[in-house]
Design a protein around this motif. Structure first.
Motif, PDB file in Angstrom:
ATOM      1  N   ALA A   1      72.253  28.714  17.635  1.00 19.79           N
ATOM      2  CA  ALA A   1      70.810  28.451  18.145  1.00 19.79           C
ATOM      3  C   ALA A   1      70.077  28.000  16.934  1.00 19.79           C
ATOM      4  O   ALA A   1      69.033  26.968  17.373  1.00 19.79           O
ATOM      5  CB  ALA A   1      70.320  29.664  18.604  1.00 19.79           C
ATOM      6  N   HIS A   2      70.232  28.207  15.874  1.00 19.33           N
ATOM      7  CA  HIS A   2      69.716  27.781  14.619  1.00 19.33           C
ATOM      8  C   HIS A   2      69.866  26.022  14.517  1.00 19.33           C
ATOM      9  O   HIS A   2      69.083  25.417  14.005  1.00 19.33           O
ATOM     10  CB  HIS A   2      69.829  28.575  13.356  1.00 19.33           C
ATOM     11  CG  HIS A   2      69.625  29.969  13.401  1.00 19.33           C
ATOM     12  ND1 HIS A   2      68.186  30.574  13.503  1.00 19.33           N
ATOM     13  CD2 HIS A   2      70.518  31.081  13.557  1.00 19.33           C
ATOM     14  CE1 HIS A   2      68.469  31.640  13.682  1.00 19.33           C
ATOM     15  NE2 HIS A   2      69.879  32.028  13.627  1.00 19.33           N
ATOM     16  N   VAL A   3      71.038  25.691  14.837  1.00 19.89           N
ATOM     17  CA  VAL A   3      71.558  24.302  14.624  1.00 19.89           C
ATOM     18  C   VAL A   3      70.360  23.486  15.561  1.00 19.89           C
ATOM     19  O   VAL A   3      69.966  22.537  15.455  1.00 19.89           O
ATOM     20  CB  VAL A   3      72.969  23.899  14.952  1.00 19.89           C
ATOM     21  CG1 VAL A   3      73.324  22.678  15.101  1.00 19.89           C
ATOM     22  CG2 VAL A   3      73.913  24.937  13.771  1.00 19.89           C
ATOM     23  N   TYR A   4      70.507  24.202  16.932  1.00 18.51           N
ATOM     24  CA  TYR A   4      69.709  23.398  17.858  1.00 18.51           C
ATOM     25  C   TYR A   4      68.307  23.309  17.573  1.00 18.51           C
ATOM     26  O   TYR A   4      67.340  22.444  17.885  1.00 18.51           O
ATOM     27  CB  TYR A   4      69.933  23.957  19.411  1.00 18.51           C
ATOM     28  CG  TYR A   4      71.475  23.459  19.712  1.00 18.51           C
ATOM     29  CD1 TYR A   4      71.719  22.094  20.104  1.00 18.51           C
ATOM     30  CD2 TYR A   4      72.458  24.309  19.684  1.00 18.51           C
ATOM     31  CE1 TYR A   4      72.747  21.508  20.304  1.00 18.51           C
ATOM     32  CE2 TYR A   4      73.729  23.898  20.260  1.00 18.51           C
ATOM     33  CZ  TYR A   4      73.907  22.694  20.392  1.00 18.51           C
ATOM     34  OH  TYR A   4      75.271  22.132  20.927  1.00 18.51           O
ATOM     35  N   ASP A   5      67.822  24.583  17.085  1.00 20.48           N
ATOM     36  CA  ASP A   5      66.336  24.540  16.626  1.00 20.48           C
ATOM     37  C   ASP A   5      66.172  23.401  15.815  1.00 20.48           C
ATOM     38  O   ASP A   5      64.970  22.766  15.887  1.00 20.48           O
ATOM     39  CB  ASP A   5      66.078  25.982  16.075  1.00 20.48           C
ATOM     40  CG  ASP A   5      65.578  26.849  17.142  1.00 20.48           C
ATOM     41  OD1 ASP A   5      65.315  26.640  18.338  1.00 20.48           O
ATOM     42  OD2 ASP A   5      65.687  28.111  16.694  1.00 20.48           O
TER      43      ASP A   5
ATOM     44  N   SER B   1      67.877  27.417  22.518  1.00 24.21           N
ATOM     45  CA  SER B   1      66.776  26.946  21.651  1.00 24.21           C
ATOM     46  C   SER B   1      65.370  27.482  21.790  1.00 24.21           C
ATOM     47  O   SER B   1      64.761  26.880  22.851  1.00 24.21           O
ATOM     48  CB  SER B   1      66.870  25.663  21.135  1.00 24.21           C
ATOM     49  OG  SER B   1      65.612  25.087  20.414  1.00 24.21           O
ATOM     50  N   ALA B   2      64.557  28.223  21.073  1.00 26.92           N
ATOM     51  CA  ALA B   2      63.311  28.624  21.349  1.00 26.92           C
ATOM     52  C   ALA B   2      62.181  27.273  21.220  1.00 26.92           C
ATOM     53  O   ALA B   2      61.410  27.373  21.988  1.00 26.92           O
ATOM     54  CB  ALA B   2      62.920  29.798  20.411  1.00 26.92           C
ATOM     55  N   LEU B   3      62.841  26.529  20.154  1.00 29.67           N
ATOM     56  CA  LEU B   3      61.865  25.335  19.766  1.00 29.67           C
ATOM     57  C   LEU B   3      61.792  24.511  21.228  1.00 29.67           C
ATOM     58  O   LEU B   3      60.760  23.895  21.785  1.00 29.67           O
ATOM     59  CB  LEU B   3      62.215  24.894  18.745  1.00 29.67           C
ATOM     60  CG  LEU B   3      61.381  23.626  18.389  1.00 29.67           C
ATOM     61  CD1 LEU B   3      59.982  24.292  17.901  1.00 29.67           C
ATOM     62  CD2 LEU B   3      62.130  23.029  16.900  1.00 29.67           C
ATOM     63  N   ALA B   4      62.981  24.468  21.901  1.00 32.23           N
ATOM     64  CA  ALA B   4      63.210  23.384  23.026  1.00 32.23           C
ATOM     65  C   ALA B   4      62.350  23.947  24.184  1.00 32.23           C
ATOM     66  O   ALA B   4      61.686  23.112  24.939  1.00 32.23           O
ATOM     67  CB  ALA B   4      64.459  23.105  23.367  1.00 32.23           C
ATOM     68  N   ILE B   5      62.499  25.053  24.295  1.00 40.75           N
ATOM     69  CA  ILE B   5      62.091  25.847  25.372  1.00 40.75           C
ATOM     70  C   ILE B   5      60.531  25.661  25.115  1.00 40.75           C
ATOM     71  O   ILE B   5      59.843  25.651  26.324  1.00 40.75           O
ATOM     72  CB  ILE B   5      62.308  27.267  25.695  1.00 40.75           C
ATOM     73  CG1 ILE B   5      63.732  27.476  26.070  1.00 40.75           C
ATOM     74  CG2 ILE B   5      61.463  27.990  26.521  1.00 40.75           C
ATOM     75  CD1 ILE B   5      63.957  26.680  27.663  1.00 40.75           C
ATOM     76  N   GLY B   6      59.902  25.916  24.050  1.00 40.28           N
ATOM     77  CA  GLY B   6      58.220  25.699  23.863  1.00 40.28           C
ATOM     78  C   GLY B   6      58.208  24.411  24.351  1.00 40.28           C
ATOM     79  O   GLY B   6      56.922  24.156  24.783  1.00 40.28           O
TER      80      GLY B   6
ATOM     81  N   GLY C   1      63.164  17.675  15.456  1.00 37.16           N
ATOM     82  CA  GLY C   1      62.771  16.139  15.553  1.00 37.16           C
ATOM     83  C   GLY C   1      63.110  15.627  17.107  1.00 37.16           C
ATOM     84  O   GLY C   1      62.819  16.472  17.982  1.00 37.16           O
ATOM     85  N   VAL C   2      63.491  14.464  17.064  1.00 35.30           N
ATOM     86  CA  VAL C   2      64.132  14.271  18.566  1.00 35.30           C
ATOM     87  C   VAL C   2      65.295  13.984  18.530  1.00 35.30           C
ATOM     88  O   VAL C   2      66.114  12.931  17.987  1.00 35.30           O
ATOM     89  CB  VAL C   2      63.421  12.822  18.851  1.00 35.30           C
ATOM     90  CG1 VAL C   2      63.847  12.546  20.463  1.00 35.30           C
ATOM     91  CG2 VAL C   2      61.722  13.094  18.974  1.00 35.30           C
ATOM     92  N   PRO C   3      66.230  14.947  19.147  1.00 33.99           N
ATOM     93  CA  PRO C   3      67.784  14.742  18.998  1.00 33.99           C
ATOM     94  C   PRO C   3      68.069  13.406  19.851  1.00 33.99           C
ATOM     95  O   PRO C   3      67.580  13.010  20.838  1.00 33.99           O
ATOM     96  CB  PRO C   3      68.359  16.024  19.724  1.00 33.99           C
ATOM     97  CG  PRO C   3      67.118  16.495  20.482  1.00 33.99           C
ATOM     98  CD  PRO C   3      65.815  16.111  19.662  1.00 33.99           C
TER      99      PRO C   3
END
Length: 206
Positions: A16-20, A78-83, A25-27
């Motif tokens: 999850a930390h990797v995806y955060d 990923s919490a960041l992606a969901i946000g 940025g923009v993967p």
């Protein structure tokens, strides 16, 4: 469809930390629109509500399907992606729902009385390890209704000795019993600055 209370997955995988970090940025895989394979799926009339989008990222596929009248829940580790997905939904005034959740634990969504007629997977399964793939298939069986469709897009496997990408043969091997592969087509997996040969495979639950 009402999503369960938003909370971190019960078991948060270290990845999850990797995806955060990627979504800071923009993967490369976030192309700002749904993959063409899923546009074709919708046009063919194969999407039925309610829909679960596993590994939804920043939500482009979920938002696309919701704009076309579908009841959609997007989940991602990923919490960041969901946000970011929730912000897109708010600004675009689209009613898709998003939840931080581990796809390997989707069977637990049954506790919230959630089940789905369509599950879409835009390159989530293809990054899972061998045991994780079997766990996901088992969990999927808990939430897909009889007659429901799981549709997965993934890179065409270049080396059969590597657990990466997908092949129709592997999908047939892992989805047995109550599952039937109903289509398996060659396509492409688009990235921001490249594309790869890919398969899109549809599996129907009996």
């Amino acid at each position: 469809m009402s999503a369960p209370e938003s909370r971190p997955p019960r078991t948060s995988r270290p990845v999850a930390h990797v995806y955060d970090a990627a979504y800071a940025g923009v993967p490369n895989w976030d192309i700002g629109r749904p993959q063409r394979a899923f546009v074709s799926l919708l046009e063919a009339g194969l999407v039925r509500s309610p829909v679960l989008d596993v590994g939804c990222g920043t939500g482009e596929l979920s938002l696309f399907l919701a704009r076309h009248g579908h009841d959609v829940l997007g989940i991602d580790l990923s919490a960041l992606a969901i946000g970011q997905a929730r912000e897109k939904a708010r600004w675009r005034r689209v009613s898709a729902q998003f939840l931080q959740w581990d796809a390997l634990r989707i069977g637990e969504l049954r506790a919230a009385n959630l089940s789905f007629r369509t599950v879409v997977d835009s390159a989530m399964f293809h990054v899972l390890g061998d045991r994780e793939r079997d766990r996901f298939v088992a969990a999927l069986g808990e939430v897909v209704r009889p007659g429901g469709l799981y549709c997965v897009l993934g890179d065409a496997r270049r080396d059969e000795n590597e657990v990466y990408g997908i092949t129709p043969a592997e999908i047939r091997r892992r989805f047995r019993g109550d599952w039937e592969v109903v289509f398996a087509n060659r396509t492409v997996f688009e990235r921001r600055w490249s594309s790869n040969p890919a398969y899109v495979v549809g599996v129907r639950r009996q």
